[in-house]
Design an enzyme around this catalytic site. Structure first.
Site, mmCIF file in Angstrom:
data_model
loop_
_atom_site.group_PDB
_atom_site.id
_atom_site.type_symbol
_atom_site.label_atom_id
_atom_site.label_comp_id
_atom_site.label_asym_id
_atom_site.label_seq_id
_atom_site.Cartn_x
_atom_site.Cartn_y
_atom_site.Cartn_z
ATOM 1 N N ASN A 10 0.825 -1.178 -0.059
ATOM 2 C CA ASN A 10 -0.004 0.012 0.015
ATOM 3 C C ASN A 10 1.025 1.160 -0.160
ATOM 4 O OD1 ASN A 10 -1.810 1.955 0.467
ATOM 5 N ND2 ASN A 10 -2.750 1.052 2.364
ATOM 6 N N ARG A 63 -2.424 -2.161 -3.676
ATOM 7 C CA ARG A 63 -3.622 -1.534 -3.325
ATOM 8 C C ARG A 63 -3.890 0.063 -4.138
ATOM 9 N NH1 ARG A 63 -5.289 2.890 1.363
ATOM 10 N NH2 ARG A 63 -7.553 2.967 0.941
ATOM 11 N N HIS A 152 -12.410 2.663 0.380
ATOM 12 C CA HIS A 152 -12.586 1.695 1.552
ATOM 13 C C HIS A 152 -13.248 0.490 1.028
ATOM 14 C CE1 HIS A 152 -12.084 5.293 4.821
ATOM 15 N NE2 HIS A 152 -10.825 4.702 4.237
ATOM 16 N N ARG A 213 -9.685 15.305 7.695
ATOM 17 C CA ARG A 213 -10.355 15.648 6.766
ATOM 18 C C ARG A 213 -11.781 16.006 7.039
ATOM 19 N NH1 ARG A 213 -9.918 10.249 3.148
ATOM 20 N NH2 ARG A 213 -8.202 9.865 4.118
ATOM 21 N N GLU A 356 -7.657 -5.495 5.325
ATOM 22 C CA GLU A 356 -7.689 -5.351 3.937
ATOM 23 C C GLU A 356 -6.642 -5.973 3.133
ATOM 24 O OE1 GLU A 356 -7.912 -1.016 5.536
ATOM 25 O OE2 GLU A 356 -8.589 -0.676 3.410
#
Ligand code: AMP
Length: 372
Positions: A10, A63, A152, A213, A356
């Site tokens: 990732n 990813r 996601h 965020r 993940e």
């Protein structure tokens, strides 16, 4: 016989996370993070130096945050795909370029193995148009590929599948809300195994309040800051991505620290928490209405898995809607997949640790086996 393994990478803007794992048992053989990455060649060299034997390695899973409109299935990476992903960079300027740098270096180091892109947008590719489309000028939306892509997705898919296994019910028959609450945060509504809404949009900036965020804001704020405060597009983007959310309001990204400050009476920390919870409850309410019938609500990721207060406050007072937590289960020490709803709560509430990397590794071996 050596067990087979998959290396999952990732590559982000400031770090490269890696995990070498056995996709069959789910066992992690090595994992880590290389931080403050300036040179992806050096970062990948550090990853490979940290790995044990690569015997049995069958693929490298990457990813990739944004697949645009065309890419959603796990895809073997070749030069043509790299070119097309490069063209998508404007849709995900903070995420796709570093992923491509990581892919380039990893392909140089392991040229004979399949490298597979697994897209964070994939699970939301088939959102119904009513949820995917923004109510803006249709020609502009089409010309510039503006729609709600969602992110996601690997986590939302994995967690919702695990929820079905946990409940011993078919994935295709459950209506689910998944709340992925990490540093980034997103919610999804899943009807019978198909995502029907999600909180992130064209970019991972929309929706829930996150660590740094803002999530949903009036787009008028952007024009106002640009026109009146003299901020550049880059200034505004940085502010909304890195200096907003819980951090922007409360000066803190980590919920453990936020709670400590709330206990000392810190008003900014309290406000950050209140705004975070308020937004989360609005999405839960919206998705209850989207789904009509909800069977299960699942919390996952760093905050969702660990913060009992967030889970309690997100769902407090919703007994009339069939949602009732068991506070002992909610605040218990268990860290695995678990039910936290009261016996008799019509809606099951679960906590399921996301994984993940395992989902990406399994997507890779499924692709190689021709299953996807
Ligand atoms: P993630 O992006 O899924 O790795 O989540 C990271 C975030 O999870 C951190 O910024 C913390 O806010 C939160 N977190 C991690 N551990 C805990 C904990 N024990 N209690 C509350 N929040 C936590």
């Amino acid at each position: 016989m050596t067990a087979r393994s998959v290396l999952v990478l990732n590559s982000g803007s400031s770090s490269v996370k890696y995990e070498l794992l056995d996709p069959d048992s789910g066992t992690a053989l090595a994992d880590g993070i290389i931080e403050r990455v300036a040179d992806y060649g050096q970062a990948l060299a550090a990853v490979f130096a940290a790995l044990p034997s690569l015997d049995g390695l069958v693929a490298v899973g990457h990813r990739v945050v944004h697949g645009g409109r065309s890419f959603y299935r796990p895809t073997v990476i070749d030069d043509a795909l790299v070119t097309k992903l490069d063209e998508l960079a404007p849709l995900a300027p903070l995420h796709n370029p570093p992923a491509l740098l990581g892919i380039a270096e990893a392909r140089k180091m392991l040229p004979d193995l399949p490298h597979i892109a697994v897209f964070d947008t994939a699970f939301f590719h088939d959102l119904p148009a009513a949820a995917a489309e923004y109510a803006i000028d249709r020609d502009i939306a089409e010309q510039w590929h503006i729609r709600r892509y969602g992110f996601h997705g690997t986590s939302h898919r994995y967690v919702s599948e695990q929820a079905a296994l946990f409940l011993k019910q078919p994935f295709s028959e459950l209506n689910q809300i998944v709340l992925h609450l990490g540093n980034g945060a997103s919610a999804s509504a899943i009807r019978g195994g198909r995502a029907v809404d999600t909180s992130m949009g064209l970019t991972p900036m929309e929706g829930l309040v996150m660590g740094t965020r803002a999530g949903d804001i009036d787009p008028g704020i952007i024009m106002y800051l640009w026109r009146t405060a003299g901020m550049s597009v880059e200034d505004i983007e940085t502010m909304l991505n890195r200096r907003s959310g819980v951090f922007g309001l409360g000066g803190e990204v980590d919920f453990r620290e936020l709670h400590k400050r709330i206990e000392t009476g810190d008003e900014a920390a309290q406000l950050a928490y209140d705004v975070y919870i308020h937004r989360l409850r609005k999405y839960v309410g919206a998705y209850l209405a989207v789904l009509c019938r909800t069977d299960v609500i699942t919390f996952t990721a760093g905050v969702g898995e660990n913060d009992a207060a967030v889970r309690r406050d997100a769902l407090a007072g919703l007994a009339a809607l069939g949602i009732e937590l068991d506070e002992d289960l909610n605040s218990g020490a268990d860290r695995g997949a678990r039910r936290i709803s009261a016996v008799g709560s019509p809606v099951a509430v679960l906590v399921i640790p996301t994984n993940e990397e395992l989902a990406i590794a399994r997507a890779c071996v499924d692709l190689l086996a021709g299953a996807r």
